[in-house]
Design a protein around this motif. Structure first.
Motif, PDB file in Angstrom:
ATOM      1  N   ASP A   1      -4.201   0.200  -2.515  1.00 18.41           N
ATOM      2  CA  ASP A   1      -3.533   0.799  -3.660  1.00 18.41           C
ATOM      3  C   ASP A   1      -2.636   1.939  -3.203  1.00 18.41           C
ATOM      4  O   ASP A   1      -3.039   2.760  -2.376  1.00 18.41           O
ATOM      5  CB  ASP A   1      -4.604   1.314  -4.624  1.00 18.41           C
ATOM      6  CG  ASP A   1      -4.033   1.797  -5.935  1.00 18.41           C
ATOM      7  OD1 ASP A   1      -3.167   1.103  -6.492  1.00 18.41           O
ATOM      8  OD2 ASP A   1      -4.470   2.869  -6.398  1.00 18.41           O
ATOM      9  N   ASP A   2      -1.430   1.996  -3.748  1.00 16.94           N
ATOM     10  CA  ASP A   2      -0.440   3.024  -3.363  1.00 16.94           C
ATOM     11  C   ASP A   2      -0.250   3.031  -1.856  1.00 16.94           C
ATOM     12  O   ASP A   2      -0.345   4.069  -1.200  1.00 16.94           O
ATOM     13  CB  ASP A   2      -0.859   4.418  -3.841  1.00 16.94           C
ATOM     14  CG  ASP A   2      -0.684   4.593  -5.338  1.00 16.94           C
ATOM     15  OD1 ASP A   2       0.208   3.921  -5.912  1.00 16.94           O
ATOM     16  OD2 ASP A   2      -1.429   5.389  -5.935  1.00 16.94           O
TER      17      ASP A   2
ATOM     18  N   TRP B   1       4.620  -4.263  -7.103  1.00 16.53           N
ATOM     19  CA  TRP B   1       5.372  -3.004  -7.100  1.00 16.53           C
ATOM     20  C   TRP B   1       6.155  -2.838  -8.386  1.00 16.53           C
ATOM     21  O   TRP B   1       6.503  -3.795  -9.073  1.00 16.53           O
ATOM     22  CB  TRP B   1       6.328  -2.933  -5.907  1.00 16.53           C
ATOM     23  CG  TRP B   1       7.535  -3.813  -6.064  1.00 16.53           C
ATOM     24  CD1 TRP B   1       7.628  -5.135  -5.760  1.00 16.53           C
ATOM     25  CD2 TRP B   1       8.803  -3.419  -6.589  1.00 16.53           C
ATOM     26  NE1 TRP B   1       8.886  -5.593  -6.063  1.00 16.53           N
ATOM     27  CE2 TRP B   1       9.625  -4.569  -6.563  1.00 16.53           C
ATOM     28  CE3 TRP B   1       9.322  -2.219  -7.060  1.00 16.53           C
ATOM     29  CZ2 TRP B   1      10.936  -4.543  -6.998  1.00 16.53           C
ATOM     30  CZ3 TRP B   1      10.627  -2.198  -7.503  1.00 16.53           C
ATOM     31  CH2 TRP B   1      11.429  -3.349  -7.464  1.00 16.53           C
ATOM     32  N   SER B   2       6.403  -1.587  -8.691  1.00 17.72           N
ATOM     33  CA  SER B   2       7.279  -1.206  -9.784  1.00 17.72           C
ATOM     34  C   SER B   2       7.576   0.272  -9.579  1.00 17.72           C
ATOM     35  O   SER B   2       6.702   1.036  -9.173  1.00 17.72           O
ATOM     36  CB  SER B   2       6.606  -1.404 -11.138  1.00 17.72           C
ATOM     37  OG  SER B   2       7.409  -0.843 -12.165  1.00 17.72           O
ATOM     38  N   SER B   3       8.804   0.658  -9.846  1.00 17.18           N
ATOM     39  CA  SER B   3       9.149   2.073  -9.705  1.00 17.18           C
ATOM     40  C   SER B   3       8.544   2.898 -10.835  1.00 17.18           C
ATOM     41  O   SER B   3       8.472   4.118 -10.753  1.00 17.18           O
ATOM     42  CB  SER B   3      10.666   2.249  -9.667  1.00 17.18           C
ATOM     43  OG  SER B   3      11.239   1.718 -10.843  1.00 17.18           O
TER      44      SER B   3
ATOM     45  N   PRO C   1      -3.487   6.779   0.176  1.00 17.82           N
ATOM     46  CA  PRO C   1      -3.348   8.229   0.419  1.00 17.82           C
ATOM     47  C   PRO C   1      -4.699   8.944   0.556  1.00 17.82           C
ATOM     48  O   PRO C   1      -4.869   9.798   1.426  1.00 17.82           O
ATOM     49  CB  PRO C   1      -2.570   8.730  -0.795  1.00 17.82           C
ATOM     50  CG  PRO C   1      -1.827   7.531  -1.289  1.00 17.82           C
ATOM     51  CD  PRO C   1      -2.733   6.366  -1.018  1.00 17.82           C
ATOM     52  N   ASN C   2      -5.679   8.567  -0.291  1.00 19.56           N
ATOM     53  CA  ASN C   2      -7.009   9.180  -0.189  1.00 19.56           C
ATOM     54  C   ASN C   2      -7.689   8.799   1.121  1.00 19.56           C
ATOM     55  O   ASN C   2      -8.338   9.625   1.758  1.00 19.56           O
ATOM     56  CB  ASN C   2      -7.896   8.766  -1.368  1.00 19.56           C
ATOM     57  CG  ASN C   2      -7.456   9.393  -2.668  1.00 19.56           C
ATOM     58  OD1 ASN C   2      -6.670  10.338  -2.687  1.00 19.56           O
ATOM     59  ND2 ASN C   2      -7.942   8.865  -3.770  1.00 19.56           N
ATOM     60  N   TYR C   3      -7.550   7.539   1.509  1.00 20.16           N
ATOM     61  CA  TYR C   3      -8.139   7.076   2.766  1.00 20.16           C
ATOM     62  C   TYR C   3      -7.555   7.836   3.956  1.00 20.16           C
ATOM     63  O   TYR C   3      -8.296   8.296   4.834  1.00 20.16           O
ATOM     64  CB  TYR C   3      -7.912   5.568   2.926  1.00 20.16           C
ATOM     65  CG  TYR C   3      -8.273   5.046   4.286  1.00 20.16           C
ATOM     66  CD1 TYR C   3      -9.601   4.980   4.692  1.00 20.16           C
ATOM     67  CD2 TYR C   3      -7.287   4.635   5.174  1.00 20.16           C
ATOM     68  CE1 TYR C   3      -9.936   4.504   5.964  1.00 20.16           C
ATOM     69  CE2 TYR C   3      -7.614   4.163   6.434  1.00 20.16           C
ATOM     70  CZ  TYR C   3      -8.936   4.099   6.826  1.00 20.16           C
ATOM     71  OH  TYR C   3      -9.265   3.635   8.077  1.00 20.16           O
TER      72      TYR C   3
ATOM     73  N   ASN D   1       2.138   1.242 -15.343  1.00 19.95           N
ATOM     74  CA  ASN D   1       2.379  -0.052 -15.990  1.00 19.95           C
ATOM     75  C   ASN D   1       1.394  -1.133 -15.549  1.00 19.95           C
ATOM     76  O   ASN D   1       1.613  -2.309 -15.803  1.00 19.95           O
ATOM     77  CB  ASN D   1       3.831  -0.504 -15.796  1.00 19.95           C
ATOM     78  CG  ASN D   1       4.192  -0.714 -14.343  1.00 19.95           C
ATOM     79  OD1 ASN D   1       3.430  -0.378 -13.455  1.00 19.95           O
ATOM     80  ND2 ASN D   1       5.371  -1.258 -14.104  1.00 19.95           N
ATOM     81  N   GLY D   2       0.295  -0.755 -14.883  1.00 16.94           N
ATOM     82  CA  GLY D   2      -0.778  -1.710 -14.640  1.00 16.94           C
ATOM     83  C   GLY D   2      -0.914  -2.245 -13.225  1.00 16.94           C
ATOM     84  O   GLY D   2      -1.687  -3.168 -13.002  1.00 16.94           O
ATOM     85  N   LYS D   3      -0.212  -1.708 -12.256  1.00 17.74           N
ATOM     86  CA  LYS D   3      -0.306  -2.227 -10.877  1.00 17.74           C
ATOM     87  C   LYS D   3      -1.734  -2.115 -10.343  1.00 17.74           C
ATOM     88  O   LYS D   3      -2.301  -3.102  -9.875  1.00 17.74           O
ATOM     89  CB  LYS D   3       0.659  -1.472  -9.951  1.00 17.74           C
ATOM     90  CG  LYS D   3       2.126  -1.637 -10.304  1.00 17.74           C
ATOM     91  CD  LYS D   3       3.028  -0.852  -9.372  1.00 17.74           C
ATOM     92  CE  LYS D   3       2.903   0.636  -9.478  1.00 17.74           C
ATOM     93  NZ  LYS D   3       3.452   1.245 -10.684  1.00 17.74           N
ATOM     94  N   THR D   4      -2.295  -0.930 -10.438  1.00 16.91           N
ATOM     95  CA  THR D   4      -3.664  -0.724  -9.951  1.00 16.91           C
ATOM     96  C   THR D   4      -4.658  -1.501 -10.805  1.00 16.91           C
ATOM     97  O   THR D   4      -5.575  -2.134 -10.273  1.00 16.91           O
ATOM     98  CB  THR D   4      -4.014   0.781  -9.952  1.00 16.91           C
ATOM     99  OG1 THR D   4      -3.105   1.454  -9.076  1.00 16.91           O
ATOM    100  CG2 THR D   4      -5.441   1.019  -9.493  1.00 16.91           C
TER     101      THR D   4
END
Length: 194
Positions: free
Chosen positions: A149-150, A77-79, A116-118, A83-86
């Motif tokens: 993801d997300d 996580w990062s707000s 969210p897409n799922y 920055n590369g999470k995915t």
């Protein structure tokens, strides 16, 4: 040489149409729900402010087979956005595929799910039975490694919460590894979903 082969930079160029590695990797990628544009080896540069996180993620990536075997989970996580999470989660998934291709026997070894897409597809499938979610749902329930993801991008409706809770609880109960990415800290996540 096959143009779409991930290993072409490392191969001796003497490709065969019967290449087992290519066939196994292609199968895993086809059934991973990973977008075609992401089915590649990503390069990341460690910024000084995130060097510790970069090194920890690199260690997990290099030992992903053991990580999955032990049924470990990871919350990246990062707000900050972008920055590369995915990208890290995809790098780890690709490394896992590379480490198990010899033994996958054309099984779904990993799945990538943009939550969210799922959830939107789940809702749409109620009205449209042509929307096929079998590979995603099978992966969420059975694949040794899942990328969510997300995982939480906003308040969830009861329907959304029920869907997310079902696959998370199932994976935890079965001891399957899951990597979650989010823009929310663990404390914020707990306040949102418990």
């Amino acid at each position: 040489m096959r143009e779409d082969c991930l290993y072409k930079p490392y191969c001796d160029g003497d490709c065969s149409k019967l290449c087992v590695r290519y066939s196994q990797m292609s199968y895993m990628l086809e059934h991973s729900n990973l977008p075609k544009s992401q089915q590649c080896i990503h390069k990341l540069v460690a910024p000084k402010c995130d060097l510790d996180a970069f090194e920890r993620l690199h260690d997990i990536q290099m030992n992903i087979k053991q990580f999955v075997k032990q049924g470990k989970n990871l919350y990246i996580w990062s707000s900050e956005v972008g920055n590369g999470k995915t990208t890290w989660s995809i790098k780890i998934l690709m490394q896992y595929f590379d480490s198990v291709w010899e033994h996958c026997a054309f099984n779904q070894m990993g799945v990538f799910v943009n939550v969210p897409n799922y959830l939107a597809k789940c809702k749409a499938s109620i009205q449209n039975p042509d929307i096929d979610l079998r590979d995603i749902q099978t992966g969420l329930l059975q694949a040794p490694l899942a990328i969510c993801d997300d995982v939480i991008v906003s308040q969830l409706s009861n329907y959304d919460y029920s869907n997310v809770e079902t696959f998370i609880d199932s994976r935890l109960f079965e001891g399957k590894s899951t990597i979650f990415t989010s823009n929310y800290s663990p404390n914020e996540l707990e306040n949102m979903v418990g």
